[in-house]
Design a protein around this motif. Structure first.
Motif, PDB file in Angstrom:
ATOM      1  N   ALA A   8     -14.039  -4.828   1.691  1.00  0.00           N
ATOM      2  CA  ALA A   8     -14.819  -3.866   2.472  1.00  0.00           C
ATOM      3  C   ALA A   8     -14.027  -3.487   3.714  1.00  0.00           C
ATOM      4  O   ALA A   8     -13.322  -4.331   4.287  1.00  0.00           O
ATOM      5  N   PRO A   9     -14.126  -2.218   4.155  1.00  0.00           N
ATOM      6  CA  PRO A   9     -13.393  -1.794   5.356  1.00  0.00           C
ATOM      7  C   PRO A   9     -13.772  -2.586   6.598  1.00  0.00           C
ATOM      8  O   PRO A   9     -12.961  -2.728   7.523  1.00  0.00           O
ATOM      9  N   SER A  10     -15.009  -3.086   6.638  1.00  0.00           N
ATOM     10  CA  SER A  10     -15.479  -3.795   7.831  1.00  0.00           C
ATOM     11  C   SER A  10     -15.028  -5.248   7.886  1.00  0.00           C
ATOM     12  O   SER A  10     -15.275  -5.938   8.886  1.00  0.00           O
ATOM     13  N   VAL A  11     -14.371  -5.719   6.827  1.00  0.00           N
ATOM     14  CA  VAL A  11     -13.951  -7.122   6.771  1.00  0.00           C
ATOM     15  C   VAL A  11     -12.422  -7.189   6.780  1.00  0.00           C
ATOM     16  O   VAL A  11     -11.775  -6.605   5.920  1.00  0.00           O
ATOM     17  N   PRO A  12     -11.838  -7.872   7.752  1.00  0.00           N
ATOM     18  CA  PRO A  12     -10.373  -7.971   7.792  1.00  0.00           C
ATOM     19  C   PRO A  12      -9.836  -8.762   6.608  1.00  0.00           C
ATOM     20  O   PRO A  12     -10.417  -9.778   6.208  1.00  0.00           O
ATOM     21  N   THR A  13      -8.725  -8.283   6.059  1.00  0.00           N
ATOM     22  CA  THR A  13      -8.094  -8.927   4.911  1.00  0.00           C
ATOM     23  C   THR A  13      -6.640  -9.224   5.249  1.00  0.00           C
ATOM     24  O   THR A  13      -5.937  -8.358   5.773  1.00  0.00           O
ATOM     25  N   ALA A  14      -6.218 -10.422   4.951  1.00  0.00           N
ATOM     26  CA  ALA A  14      -4.827 -10.820   5.193  1.00  0.00           C
ATOM     27  C   ALA A  14      -4.255 -11.417   3.920  1.00  0.00           C
ATOM     28  O   ALA A  14      -4.958 -12.109   3.170  1.00  0.00           O
ATOM     29  N   GLY A  15      -2.983 -11.140   3.652  1.00  0.00           N
ATOM     30  CA  GLY A  15      -2.308 -11.772   2.529  1.00  0.00           C
ATOM     31  C   GLY A  15      -2.009 -13.225   2.848  1.00  0.00           C
ATOM     32  O   GLY A  15      -1.753 -13.586   3.995  1.00  0.00           O
ATOM     33  N   PHE A  75       2.647  -3.945   5.511  1.00  0.00           N
ATOM     34  CA  PHE A  75       3.934  -4.528   5.128  1.00  0.00           C
ATOM     35  C   PHE A  75       3.909  -6.044   5.266  1.00  0.00           C
ATOM     36  O   PHE A  75       4.454  -6.761   4.412  1.00  0.00           O
ATOM     37  N   VAL A  76       3.296  -6.555   6.325  1.00  0.00           N
ATOM     38  CA  VAL A  76       3.230  -8.006   6.514  1.00  0.00           C
ATOM     39  C   VAL A  76       2.476  -8.653   5.352  1.00  0.00           C
ATOM     40  O   VAL A  76       2.898  -9.686   4.818  1.00  0.00           O
ATOM     41  N   ASN A  77       1.358  -8.050   4.942  1.00  0.00           N
ATOM     42  CA  ASN A  77       0.607  -8.593   3.810  1.00  0.00           C
ATOM     43  C   ASN A  77       1.469  -8.633   2.551  1.00  0.00           C
ATOM     44  O   ASN A  77       1.447  -9.609   1.794  1.00  0.00           O
ATOM     45  N   ALA A  78       2.214  -7.555   2.325  1.00  0.00           N
ATOM     46  CA  ALA A  78       3.083  -7.506   1.144  1.00  0.00           C
ATOM     47  C   ALA A  78       4.193  -8.546   1.236  1.00  0.00           C
ATOM     48  O   ALA A  78       4.514  -9.219   0.250  1.00  0.00           O
ATOM     49  N   ALA A  79       4.777  -8.689   2.427  1.00  0.00           N
ATOM     50  CA  ALA A  79       5.897  -9.620   2.593  1.00  0.00           C
ATOM     51  C   ALA A  79       5.452 -11.075   2.471  1.00  0.00           C
ATOM     52  O   ALA A  79       6.264 -11.956   2.166  1.00  0.00           O
ATOM     53  N   ILE A  80       4.184 -11.343   2.685  1.00  0.00           N
ATOM     54  CA  ILE A  80       3.655 -12.700   2.537  1.00  0.00           C
ATOM     55  C   ILE A  80       3.351 -13.017   1.076  1.00  0.00           C
ATOM     56  O   ILE A  80       3.651 -14.108   0.590  1.00  0.00           O
ATOM     57  N   THR A  81       2.786 -12.050   0.350  1.00  0.00           N
ATOM     58  CA  THR A  81       2.261 -12.336  -0.986  1.00  0.00           C
ATOM     59  C   THR A  81       3.174 -11.918  -2.132  1.00  0.00           C
ATOM     60  O   THR A  81       3.208 -12.569  -3.169  1.00  0.00           O
ATOM     61  N   ALA A  82       3.904 -10.805  -2.001  1.00  0.00           N
ATOM     62  CA  ALA A  82       4.642 -10.241  -3.134  1.00  0.00           C
ATOM     63  C   ALA A  82       6.004 -10.896  -3.296  1.00  0.00           C
ATOM     64  O   ALA A  82       6.718 -11.110  -2.319  1.00  0.00           O
ATOM     65  N   THR A  83       6.360 -11.192  -4.534  1.00  0.00           N
ATOM     66  CA  THR A  83       7.670 -11.781  -4.820  1.00  0.00           C
ATOM     67  C   THR A  83       8.421 -10.997  -5.887  1.00  0.00           C
ATOM     68  O   THR A  83       9.476 -11.446  -6.344  1.00  0.00           O
ATOM     69  N   GLY A  84       7.880  -9.848  -6.306  1.00  0.00           N
ATOM     70  CA  GLY A  84       8.531  -9.063  -7.347  1.00  0.00           C
ATOM     71  C   GLY A  84       8.342  -9.639  -8.736  1.00  0.00           C
ATOM     72  O   GLY A  84       8.947  -9.156  -9.691  1.00  0.00           O
ATOM     73  N   GLN A  85       7.500 -10.652  -8.876  1.00  0.00           N
ATOM     74  CA  GLN A  85       7.237 -11.259 -10.177  1.00  0.00           C
ATOM     75  C   GLN A  85       5.932 -10.730 -10.759  1.00  0.00           C
ATOM     76  O   GLN A  85       5.106 -10.169 -10.041  1.00  0.00           O
ATOM     77  N   ARG A  86       5.757 -10.942 -12.043  1.00  0.00           N
ATOM     78  CA  ARG A  86       4.551 -10.457 -12.718  1.00  0.00           C
ATOM     79  C   ARG A  86       3.316 -11.137 -12.145  1.00  0.00           C
ATOM     80  O   ARG A  86       3.303 -12.340 -11.894  1.00  0.00           O
ATOM     81  N   HIS A 140     -11.285 -12.300   4.848  1.00  0.00           N
ATOM     82  CA  HIS A 140     -10.890 -12.377   3.444  1.00  0.00           C
ATOM     83  C   HIS A 140      -9.386 -12.608   3.381  1.00  0.00           C
ATOM     84  O   HIS A 140      -8.616 -11.827   3.955  1.00  0.00           O
ATOM     85  N   VAL A 141      -8.957 -13.683   2.734  1.00  0.00           N
ATOM     86  CA  VAL A 141      -7.527 -13.921   2.528  1.00  0.00           C
ATOM     87  C   VAL A 141      -7.244 -13.773   1.037  1.00  0.00           C
ATOM     88  O   VAL A 141      -7.960 -14.311   0.193  1.00  0.00           O
ATOM     89  N   ASN A 142      -6.178 -13.041   0.736  1.00  0.00           N
ATOM     90  CA  ASN A 142      -5.892 -12.660  -0.645  1.00  0.00           C
ATOM     91  C   ASN A 142      -4.488 -13.125  -1.031  1.00  0.00           C
ATOM     92  O   ASN A 142      -3.513 -12.725  -0.392  1.00  0.00           O
ATOM     93  N   PRO A 143      -4.353 -13.952  -2.085  1.00  0.00           N
ATOM     94  CA  PRO A 143      -3.024 -14.463  -2.469  1.00  0.00           C
ATOM     95  C   PRO A 143      -2.267 -13.577  -3.447  1.00  0.00           C
ATOM     96  O   PRO A 143      -1.183 -13.959  -3.898  1.00  0.00           O
ATOM     97  N   VAL A 144      -2.818 -12.395  -3.785  1.00  0.00           N
ATOM     98  CA  VAL A 144      -2.215 -11.559  -4.830  1.00  0.00           C
ATOM     99  C   VAL A 144      -1.920 -10.168  -4.286  1.00  0.00           C
ATOM    100  O   VAL A 144      -2.808  -9.496  -3.742  1.00  0.00           O
ATOM    101  N   TYR A 145      -0.695  -9.711  -4.451  1.00  0.00           N
ATOM    102  CA  TYR A 145      -0.277  -8.379  -4.021  1.00  0.00           C
ATOM    103  C   TYR A 145      -0.675  -7.351  -5.081  1.00  0.00           C
ATOM    104  O   TYR A 145      -0.436  -7.544  -6.269  1.00  0.00           O
ATOM    105  N   ASP A 146      -1.298  -6.258  -4.628  1.00  0.00           N
ATOM    106  CA  ASP A 146      -1.712  -5.170  -5.512  1.00  0.00           C
ATOM    107  C   ASP A 146      -0.631  -4.094  -5.486  1.00  0.00           C
ATOM    108  O   ASP A 146      -0.527  -3.332  -4.520  1.00  0.00           O
ATOM    109  N   ALA A 147       0.172  -4.038  -6.538  1.00  0.00           N
ATOM    110  CA  ALA A 147       1.323  -3.124  -6.563  1.00  0.00           C
ATOM    111  C   ALA A 147       0.888  -1.668  -6.456  1.00  0.00           C
ATOM    112  O   ALA A 147       1.567  -0.856  -5.820  1.00  0.00           O
ATOM    113  N   ASP A 148      -0.232  -1.309  -7.072  1.00  0.00           N
ATOM    114  CA  ASP A 148      -0.683   0.089  -7.045  1.00  0.00           C
ATOM    115  C   ASP A 148      -1.146   0.509  -5.655  1.00  0.00           C
ATOM    116  O   ASP A 148      -0.975   1.660  -5.245  1.00  0.00           O
ATOM    117  N   GLY A 149      -1.738  -0.420  -4.922  1.00  0.00           N
ATOM    118  CA  GLY A 149      -2.258  -0.085  -3.600  1.00  0.00           C
ATOM    119  C   GLY A 149      -1.304  -0.382  -2.466  1.00  0.00           C
ATOM    120  O   GLY A 149      -1.636  -0.146  -1.302  1.00  0.00           O
TER     121      GLY A 149
END
Length: 524
Positions: A445-452, A20-31, A429-438
């Motif tokens: 990779a599961p062994s690498v931490p990812t943050a939005g 949820f934190v990752n989503a709340a950081i990256t997702a804005t409901g926009q395309r 790994h830091v990711n600036p894009v929210y994946d709506a499907d996931g």
């Protein structure tokens, strides 16, 4: 058996929280590049309801984190709409968090939230008190009456706010000023003259061009169009009253007149990610022409963002995604690429002197001239970065490794399990894009931490959060971290950010500078 079950449940809860934190950081409901606005909104709707129902305490605590304004407003609305689900103690904590968060939100975002609460029929005593307290803390309701007229009008009605001079909020400036604001909102045309300069300027602007220059920029734009004023002349006159963001948004039009950057735009004072977005909005010739100014500004912003962390990260290698998908979408144009560019300059400061190695997926070596182009060979770039033997490897990407697909994940798996099981190199790994499907940001990779990530300025904090995503920290530590953040947020925020001088004059923006501005108070 019960202990194991409890531990597993705790880990699942921690994973849900981080998701949820990752989503709340990256997702804005926009395309986004790979998902429509509807998919984004549907995914966010589910996540918000799921976390609010199952982890209400965590849902409220998220207000103290560096989440984006869109999700902060949604959380406030969710907590107030479903107040009956909270205990008295939770309500007290939530009230403090909501007040502190509203104080940080841009005013137009808060007025939009108030309208949403009104539309949803949320009008309990706590909601009205929160609205009245926020309005009372506004430094000049007359300014809000001009710039956010419909929002203030709806909020005053919904909160039963008296604007007749009796029992007026502190921010109105006294009984007479409160009565003027009330007449301005609910009895237009009842005054032939207002004592408050801004209210009277709005009245005169309907028939007098000179009065347009006295109004806030977004309001003045509507009147300028009505009077047929030339855009170039209007921008030149309005520049002293613009906020920093408004100056940036109109900079290209003004540059066309002079061939140079306007002197009133202090790029070195801009937030790092906002500045990177501006740089990428310029064409390549303009970037080359103003290379020295732009580079100096980016480095100054990076040094300011790094703060006490400067030079403390040792040898750092970065894999930076400038593939075609980093263009983003029409609503979030070049946002992923801007985050990568901002992270590049920030990592240059965070690394030890001479210990930074950037690797762009396109192979470019000039960061000022990057653009969204080509495939995403993350695996190859990760191999190149690991060969350098860094202390930290930062990957800034949307996670769509496609040249060849899956190579980056396999490289990182082998590196973690066979070549570096002792974790001498920290990989994040830091990711600036929210994946709506996931319902999360896409992972490599599961062994690498990812943050939005939304703003590069949050990178040091996100790397700290990433330790929880790696699964090596107990869930209790995550909740303790959240409690510390809440205590710091509530104690340190107070009324900061609620109606700075930027709201009334130009050039000293904070909250409002994080948005694109609105036209709520335009002449109509």
């Amino acid at each position: 058996m019960s202990t194991s079950t409890g531990t597993d449940a705790g880990l699942v809860a921690a994973e849900d929280v981080l998701l949820f934190v990752n989503a709340a950081i990256t997702a804005t409901g926009q395309r986004e590049f790979r998902s429509t606005a509807y998919q984004q909104q549907l995914s966010l709707d589910f996540l918000h309801e799921y976390v609010r129902v199952n982890y209400r305490r965590v849902y409220a605590c998220a207000l103290a984190l560096d989440i984006n304004d869109h999700n902060a407003a949604r959380i406030v609305q969710g907590l107030l709409e479903h107040a009956g689900d909270a205990t008295p103690g939770e309500k007290r904590t939530e009230g403090r968090l909501i007040a502190a968060r509203l104080a940080k939100l841009p005013p137009q975002r808060v007025y939009r939230l108030f309208r949403a609460l009104r539309a949803a029929g949320v009008n309990n005593r706590r909601t009205r008190a929160i609205m009245r307290d926020w309005l009372a803390a506004r430094p000049d309701l007359a300014h809000d009456a001009v710039k956010y007229r419909s929002g203030l009008k709806a909020a005053a009605r919904h909160a039963h706010l008296r604007l007749d001079g009796a029992g007026e909020p502190e921010g109105t400036g006294g009984p007479e000023a409160a009565a003027e604001v009330g007449d301005f909102l609910f009895r237009p045309g009842s005054h032939t003259h207002y004592r408050h300069q801004l209210l009277d300027a709005w009245r005169r602007a309907h028939y007098e061009q000179r009065a347009v220059e006295e109004l806030p920029f977004t309001v003045a734009e509507g009147f300028a169009a009505r009077h047929g004023m030339k855009r170039e002349a209007f921008l030149e006159r309005a520049a002293p009253r613009m906020t920093r963001l408004e100056r940036l948004r109109t900079q290209q039009q003004r540059t066309a007149l002079t061939g140079r950057l306007p002197a009133d735009v202090d790029l070195t004072a801009m937030p790092l990610t906002r500045l990177a977005l501006y740089v990428l909005s310029l064409d390549l010739d303009e970037r080359r022409l103003h290379r020295a100014e732009l580079t100096r500004a980016l480095r100054a912003a990076a040094r300011r963002a790094a703060g006490p962390h400067a030079g403390s990260w040792g040898r750092v290698a970065a894999v930076l995604d400038d593939s075609y998908s980093s263009y983003g979408s029409g609503e979030k144009r070049r946002r992923p690429l801007a985050v990568a560019l901002a992270c590049h300059h920030l990592l240059e400061v965070l690394a030890a002197s001479g210990g930074y190695s950037p690797l762009w997926t396109s192979g470019r070596t000039d960061p000022l001239l990057v653009g969204p182009w080509g495939a995403t060979p993350l695996g190859t770039r990760v191999l190149d970065a690991l060969e350098l033997g860094p202390d930290r490897l930062l990957i800034v990407s949307d996670g769509w490794d496609n040249a060849p697909p899956g190579l980056a994940g396999e490289v990182l798996r082998v590196w973690r399990t066979r070549l570096d099981p002792d974790r001498r190199t920290e990989v994040v790994h830091v990711n600036p894009v929210y994946d709506a499907d996931g319902f999360d940001v896409r992972r490599l990779a599961p062994s690498v931490p990812t943050a939005g990530i939304r703003d590069a300025e949050d990178l040091p904090t996100l790397v700290e959060i990433a330790q929880f995503a790696e699964g090596r920290t107990e869930p209790a530590a995550l909740y303790a971290y959240l409690d510390r953040q809440v205590a710091r947020f509530v104690a340190g925020n107070g009324t900061a950010g609620n109606g700075t001088a930027e709201d009334r004059t130009a050039g000293n923006g904070t909250a409002e500078d994080r948005t694109t501005g609105d036209r709520a108070g335009a002449a109509s």
